[in-house]
Enzyme design. Structure first.
Site, PDB file in Angstrom:
ATOM      1  N   GLY A 170      -0.943  10.591   9.042  1.00 24.36           N
ATOM      2  CA  GLY A 170      -1.313  12.002   9.066  1.00 24.36           C
ATOM      3  C   GLY A 170      -0.300  12.773   8.248  1.00 24.36           C
ATOM      4  O   GLY A 170       0.019  12.387   7.131  1.00 24.36           O
ATOM      5  N   ALA A 209       2.101   7.923   7.317  1.00 20.30           N
ATOM      6  CA  ALA A 209       3.241   8.679   7.833  1.00 20.30           C
ATOM      7  C   ALA A 209       4.128   7.822   8.720  1.00 20.30           C
ATOM      8  O   ALA A 209       5.352   7.992   8.747  1.00 20.30           O
ATOM      9  CB  ALA A 209       2.752   9.909   8.600  1.00 20.30           C
ATOM     10  N   HIS A 230       0.191   4.653   0.000  1.00 21.90           N
ATOM     11  CA  HIS A 230      -0.957   5.070  -0.825  1.00 21.90           C
ATOM     12  C   HIS A 230      -0.588   5.099  -2.307  1.00 21.90           C
ATOM     13  O   HIS A 230      -1.148   5.886  -3.072  1.00 21.90           O
ATOM     14  CB  HIS A 230      -1.469   6.453  -0.407  1.00 21.90           C
ATOM     15  CG  HIS A 230      -1.739   6.608   1.050  1.00 21.90           C
ATOM     16  ND1 HIS A 230      -2.798   6.002   1.681  1.00 21.90           N
ATOM     17  CD2 HIS A 230      -1.075   7.312   2.019  1.00 21.90           C
ATOM     18  CE1 HIS A 230      -2.787   6.327   2.975  1.00 21.90           C
ATOM     19  NE2 HIS A 230      -1.748   7.109   3.199  1.00 21.90           N
ATOM     20  N   GLU A 262      -2.925   0.928  -1.600  1.00 23.83           N
ATOM     21  CA  GLU A 262      -3.877   0.815  -0.501  1.00 23.83           C
ATOM     22  C   GLU A 262      -4.165  -0.659  -0.206  1.00 23.83           C
ATOM     23  O   GLU A 262      -4.270  -1.494  -1.105  1.00 23.83           O
ATOM     24  CB  GLU A 262      -5.180   1.511  -0.875  1.00 23.83           C
ATOM     25  CG  GLU A 262      -5.027   2.985  -1.194  1.00 23.83           C
ATOM     26  CD  GLU A 262      -4.722   3.839   0.018  1.00 23.83           C
ATOM     27  OE1 GLU A 262      -3.645   3.618   0.633  1.00 23.83           O
ATOM     28  OE2 GLU A 262      -5.526   4.716   0.343  1.00 23.83           O
TER      29      GLU A 262
END
Length: 235
Positions: A90, A124, A160, A195
């Site tokens: 998040g 996160a 990411h 990813e």
């Protein structure tokens, strides 16, 4: 320490589905009862209750039954009892602020460093394992009250990670941003996790996991990063 740090949670297969084999191996569930504690604080547009339900459903096939930290009447005691700590993705700034102002950041660091609890984090949650809140992709939507984080690994992570640069986009690429970090933070390395990839930490042993077609990147200075294939890796 036993850590599993994932770039992402979502995939075409579903939420955390792509990482379930790695999570099951990381969990190492034995005959003793496991106390799995979920940290939902990075969730902003998703409520913490909803986040808990989502992750509980996703991790059930791995044999993990979790309780969310936000429901605990005595959260520091819950951290001290935890055998597995799971930190969701998040907004990293919101996550760090909540953990720091409640004293839970230091408690989690102590519990994991002592070997009392295994640590799983994605996005996160992977950022949180680093020494500093410096290589997140998130906007600083709140004041984190300091940039120090858990320091479970001796380098930074950029989840990411992508080499993509859409046509017509005039902003900096991810690689350019991380080279800026390298310029102003000499000697601090950054691991770029694309990813579908993750990092398994078993004591002093590091293993990059995921699709061999999407290797990780290792930034040590302002030059182009080294390419790290999946598999065992030495610092």
């Amino acid at each position: 320490m036993q850590l599993l740090l994932l770039s992402n949670s979502t995939s075409p297969q579903g939420f955390l589905t792509h990482a379930l084999p790695a999570i099951t191996e990381w969990a190492q569930l034995g005959t003793e009862p496991a106390h799995v504690l979920f940290v939902p604080y990075a969730g902003v547009t998703r409520t913490w209750d909803a986040y808990e339900a989502l992750v509980a459903d996703a991790l059930r096939p791995a044999g993990l039954q979790l309780h969310s930290l936000h429901r605990e009447a005595t959260p520091l005691e819950a951290i001290a009892r935890a055998t597995h700590i799971v930190v969701g993705g998040g907004n990293t700034f919101a996550l760090v602020r909540q953990l720091r102002q409640t004293g839970q950041l230091a408690a989690i660091a102590e519990r994991v460093r002592s070997g009392g609890a295994r640590y799983l984090g994605w996005s996160a949650g992977a950022n949180l394992a680093c020494p500093r809140l410096s290589t997140s992709n998130d906007m600083p939507i709140v004041d984190p009250l300091g940039f120090d984080t858990l320091g479970l690994v001796p380098f930074q992570i950029n989840p990411h990670y992508t080499e993509a640069h859409p046509e017509g986009h005039r902003g900096e690429t991810r690689q350019q941003r991380l080279r800026e970090f390298a310029l102003l933070n000499p000697g601090v390395a950054v691991l770029g996790l694309p990813e579908g990839t993750g990092l398994r930490v078993d004591g002093n042993q590091y293993t990059l996991q995921g699709d061999p077609q999407t290797p990780a990147r290792w930034f040590t200075d302002t030059e182009a990063p080294a390419i790290l294939p999946m598999g065992p890796w030495k610092l």
